[in-house]
Design a protein around this motif. Structure first.
Motif, PDB file in Angstrom:
ATOM      1  N   PHE A 280     -15.513  44.320  15.419  1.00 38.22           N
ATOM      2  CA  PHE A 280     -14.632  43.164  15.619  1.00 38.22           C
ATOM      3  C   PHE A 280     -14.806  42.137  14.505  1.00 38.22           C
ATOM      4  CE2 PHE A 280     -15.665  44.317  20.229  1.00 38.22           C
ATOM      5  CZ  PHE A 280     -14.653  45.254  20.274  1.00 38.22           C
ATOM      6  N   GLY A 281     -16.064  41.829  14.153  1.00 38.09           N
ATOM      7  CA  GLY A 281     -16.309  40.818  13.133  1.00 38.09           C
ATOM      8  C   GLY A 281     -15.783  41.223  11.774  1.00 38.09           C
ATOM      9  N   SER A 282     -16.003  42.473  11.387  1.00 35.29           N
ATOM     10  CA  SER A 282     -15.533  42.926  10.079  1.00 35.29           C
ATOM     11  C   SER A 282     -14.014  43.037  10.039  1.00 35.29           C
ATOM     12  CB  SER A 282     -16.173  44.271   9.729  1.00 35.29           C
ATOM     13  OG  SER A 282     -15.863  45.256  10.704  1.00 35.29           O
ATOM     14  N   MET A 283     -13.403  43.524  11.118  1.00 37.30           N
ATOM     15  CA  MET A 283     -11.946  43.651  11.147  1.00 37.30           C
ATOM     16  C   MET A 283     -11.279  42.289  11.000  1.00 37.30           C
ATOM     17  SD  MET A 283      -9.374  45.730  11.351  1.00 37.30           S
ATOM     18  CE  MET A 283      -9.857  47.273  12.134  1.00 37.30           C
ATOM     19  N   GLU A 284     -11.846  41.275  11.633  1.00 31.52           N
ATOM     20  CA  GLU A 284     -11.262  39.939  11.576  1.00 31.52           C
ATOM     21  C   GLU A 284     -11.306  39.372  10.160  1.00 31.52           C
ATOM     22  OE1 GLU A 284     -12.802  35.820  13.364  1.00 31.52           O
ATOM     23  OE2 GLU A 284     -11.980  37.149  14.898  1.00 31.52           O
ATOM     24  N   ILE A 285     -12.480  39.418   9.522  1.00 32.50           N
ATOM     25  CA  ILE A 285     -12.611  38.800   8.199  1.00 32.50           C
ATOM     26  C   ILE A 285     -11.833  39.600   7.155  1.00 32.50           C
ATOM     27  CG2 ILE A 285     -14.715  40.007   7.476  1.00 32.50           C
ATOM     28  CD1 ILE A 285     -14.032  36.263   7.025  1.00 32.50           C
ATOM     29  N   VAL A 286     -11.811  40.919   7.282  1.00 31.77           N
ATOM     30  CA  VAL A 286     -11.075  41.740   6.311  1.00 31.77           C
ATOM     31  C   VAL A 286      -9.573  41.499   6.438  1.00 31.77           C
ATOM     32  CG1 VAL A 286     -10.523  44.101   5.613  1.00 31.77           C
ATOM     33  CG2 VAL A 286     -12.882  43.490   6.152  1.00 31.77           C
ATOM     34  N   THR A 287      -9.083  41.371   7.675  1.00 33.25           N
ATOM     35  CA  THR A 287      -7.654  41.108   7.872  1.00 33.25           C
ATOM     36  C   THR A 287      -7.274  39.739   7.333  1.00 33.25           C
ATOM     37  OG1 THR A 287      -7.601  42.536   9.824  1.00 33.25           O
ATOM     38  CG2 THR A 287      -5.809  40.956   9.581  1.00 33.25           C
ATOM     39  N   LEU A 288      -8.117  38.732   7.550  1.00 32.17           N
ATOM     40  CA  LEU A 288      -7.854  37.406   6.996  1.00 32.17           C
ATOM     41  C   LEU A 288      -7.736  37.464   5.473  1.00 32.17           C
ATOM     42  CD1 LEU A 288     -10.216  35.136   9.139  1.00 32.17           C
ATOM     43  CD2 LEU A 288      -7.726  34.948   8.990  1.00 32.17           C
ATOM     44  N   ALA A 289      -8.640  38.227   4.855  1.00 31.21           N
ATOM     45  CA  ALA A 289      -8.615  38.334   3.397  1.00 31.21           C
ATOM     46  C   ALA A 289      -7.413  39.141   2.912  1.00 31.21           C
ATOM     47  CB  ALA A 289      -9.906  38.979   2.915  1.00 31.21           C
ATOM     48  N   PHE A 290      -7.054  40.181   3.633  1.00 33.26           N
ATOM     49  CA  PHE A 290      -5.952  41.049   3.199  1.00 33.26           C
ATOM     50  C   PHE A 290      -4.609  40.334   3.316  1.00 33.26           C
ATOM     51  CE2 PHE A 290      -2.748  44.337   3.612  1.00 33.26           C
ATOM     52  CZ  PHE A 290      -3.124  45.254   2.648  1.00 33.26           C
ATOM     53  N   VAL A 291      -4.385  39.652   4.438  1.00 32.20           N
ATOM     54  CA  VAL A 291      -3.102  38.971   4.645  1.00 32.20           C
ATOM     55  C   VAL A 291      -3.050  37.690   3.822  1.00 32.20           C
ATOM     56  CG1 VAL A 291      -1.580  37.923   6.358  1.00 32.20           C
ATOM     57  CG2 VAL A 291      -2.888  39.973   6.936  1.00 32.20           C
TER      58      VAL A 291
END
Length: 456
Positions: A280-291
């Protein structure tokens, strides 16, 4: 409070509970020895029948709607506090680094304090402990608000936010009530666990959006202030429903309760929750960076929405006779579905990524429901709050570690490549569950567990 990112809570999303049995409860216990029977209906002269919809049946128990209302009111702020604190501190002090450090301190304090708060709830009851603990947490939030508003030194922000760590795990206490009410009905207990997980996801979706709206539409401190009011009001309503409160299990004089951590199988299961939190933690930060834009919030909310839908559907399914095997299947499905955002990132399409996140979230709720059912089996009677709080604490630790690792990988390999991290964390969780959670490592097979008996 610092638990806003939990699935489960944990938490938040995430995303913690009480004794399942009342056969030996003292006379002053707030709950009766037997759970109320849900009303049945039928045609005149015909046999009575239960409602076909499992959720209608769930709320047919007297008092269930009232404590659920309080639970929802107190639970929404769990998705508001971190976002509110970041907006409030960054807007006033001009530093997102300071805002992040303050909220991280609150998360660390929660990981330390929450199990002790849960242990007190198990020992003395929900109403006697949760209300004063909530008052302390609300005072911490108000102190943070005043320190920010009037320019107090930075160290006061850390101290004030750390005080919010006494916030009781309202989701866990609600699960404990369902476990007590339906301790003789595994299927209803399964539906209740699924409902609670769906509520976690709903609060994760609405809490941050509400916090951002209040801070922008009113004043920067509005999210923290209104969140504190909702938390206290909801907790007072929840704890006022004494008829459904699980009774306190009596303890032998001079004997100290052993921590659930010492139960065989619990450390391995907590390691699984730690790895799951990293997803959950990695998916959140990676999505923030990608979008990297205002669309990030709605896109991330789709993952929670997928989990919300899956949680409701999972609650209508039959409980698993072998919960460990079901956990392995859920973790395998989660690992596979987490590969979809990795594949979608290669297309460069935000729409494709959004659909991939929606599908990826659909394994979250079934996995969390099954994992919490195993926690119930492993936790000794009378320590359910403490056992489930330990699981939430492990999730929080995993979320923190996953976010930190995800941010590091984004900077070095790019956001698209960093989507491999949730897949790796899922595979790690699956491996830990396969190696460490054994059928004979389930010493407690309480009637409130999902499925009713432990597998041989």
């Amino acid at each position: 409070m610092p638990t806003s990112s939990t699935p489960a809570s944990a938490p938040s999303r995430a995303p913690a509970p009480s004794p399942p049995s009342s056969s030996s409860a003292p006379a002053s216990a707030p709950a009766s020895a037997s759970p109320p029977e849900p009303p049945r209906s039928g045609t005149p002269g015909g046999p009575p029948r239960r409602p076909r919809n499992p959720y209608v049946r769930l709320f047919a128990v007297p008092g269930a709607r009232a404590f659920t209302a309080g639970n929802l009111i107190a639970r929404v702020p769990m998705g508001m506090f971190t976002v509110s604190a970041v907006i409030m501190i960054a807007g006033s002090r001009g530093s997102y680094a300071l805002a992040g450090a303050v909220t991280a301190t609150g998360l660390a304090a929660t990981a330390v304090v929450a199990p002790f708060t849960a242990r007190l709830i198990d020992r003395y009851g929900q109403a006697r402990v949760a209300v004063p603990a909530t008052v302390l947490a609300v005072l911490g939030s108000l102190a943070l608000l005043l320190c920010v508003r009037y320019g107090a030194p930075d160290w006061t922000l850390f101290a004030a936010y750390a005080a919010t760590a006494t916030t009781p795990n309202i989701g866990g206490m609600s699960r404990a009530r369902w476990a007590h009410l339906y301790r003789d009905d595994p299927r209803a207990a399964h539906t209740a666990n699924a409902f609670e997980q769906a509520v976690d996801e709903l609060c994760f979706m609405t809490g941050p959006v509400l916090a951002a709206f209040l801070c922008a539409a009113l004043f920067p401190e509005a999210g923290t202030l209104i969140g504190a009011v909702l938390l206290l009001a909801g907790m007072l309503l929840f704890t006022a429903q004494r008829a459904t409160e699980p009774p306190v299990a009596p303890r032998a004089a001079g004997r100290r309760a052993r921590s659930p951590l010492r139960t065989p199988g619990m450390p391995a299961l907590l390691a699984v929750f730690l790895a799951t939190g990293a997803i959950f933690g990695s998916m959140e930060i990676v999505t923030l960076a990608f979008v990297d834009g205002p669309e990030a919030g709605p896109v991330m909310a789709l993952q929670a929405f997928g989990s919300f839908l899956a949680g409701l559907a999972y609650g209508s399914a039959r409980p698993a006779p072998d919960v460990r095997r079901r956990l392995l299947v859920c973790l395998a499905a989660m690992t596979a579905l987490m590969s979809l955002p990795l594949l979608a990132s290669g297309t460069g399409s935000l729409l494709v990524l959004a659909g991939a996140l929606l599908l990826a979230g659909m394994a979250t709720a079934p996995t969390m429901v099954t994992g919490m059912s195993l926690v119930q089996r492993l936790t000794p009677p009378g320590q359910l709050n403490e056992g489930m709080t330990l699981a939430v604490t492990a999730l929080l630790g995993g979320i923190s570690a996953g976010a930190a690792t995800g941010g590091w990988l984004v900077e070095r390999a790019g956001a698209g490549t960093a989507y491999a991290l949730p897949v790796a964390a899922g595979a790690l969780a699956l491996g830990l569950a396969a190696a460490g959670v054994r059928p004979r490592g389930l010493p407690h097979a309480p009637r409130h567990a999902d499925g009713g008996t432990a597998p041989d």
